[in-house]
Write an enzyme that holds these catalytic residues in place. Structure first.
Site: not given
Length: 108
Positions: A8-10, A12, A16
């Site tokens: 999960a990245c900031t 998204g 990710t």
């Protein structure tokens, strides 16, 4: 070895899915069974089943944000790294997971 995890990245989106792909490729290349759930702006994809989590030897959280349902991993050994680490050094991350599992087995 069985590995599960969450990417999960900031934002998204890109990181990710890149982290998921890199971890799954590196794990399979090393001979492991790998399942990585993605959590992004459109929700959760490839959701991990309770059975997959229960059977896992280690959990890798390649995350840049808080994730929901983290408590489902409480009884597991968890390695948490930023998505960038999973993207740039997936093989080293899988090696670290192997070391952690071996160390845990040695201490049992």
């Amino acid at each position: 070895m069985k590995i599960v995890g969450v990417a999960a990245c900031t934002v998204g989106i890109a990181h990710t899915y890149i982290a998921q792909e890199k971890l799954e490729e590196a794990g399979k290349k090393a001979g492991h069974e790998v399942h990585i759930e993605t959590s992004d702006t459109i929700g959760v994809e490839n959701a991990l089943s309770p059975e997959q989590i229960q059977e896992a030897d280690v959990v890798i959280l390649a995350i840049d944000v808080k994730i929901s349902d983290r408590e489902r991993f409480e009884s597991k050994r968890v390695l948490q790294v930023p998505t960038e680490v999973a993207i740039k050094s997936p093989n080293k991350l899988i090696q670290k997971a192997e070391e952690v599992v071996k160390e845990d087995q040695k201490n049992k």
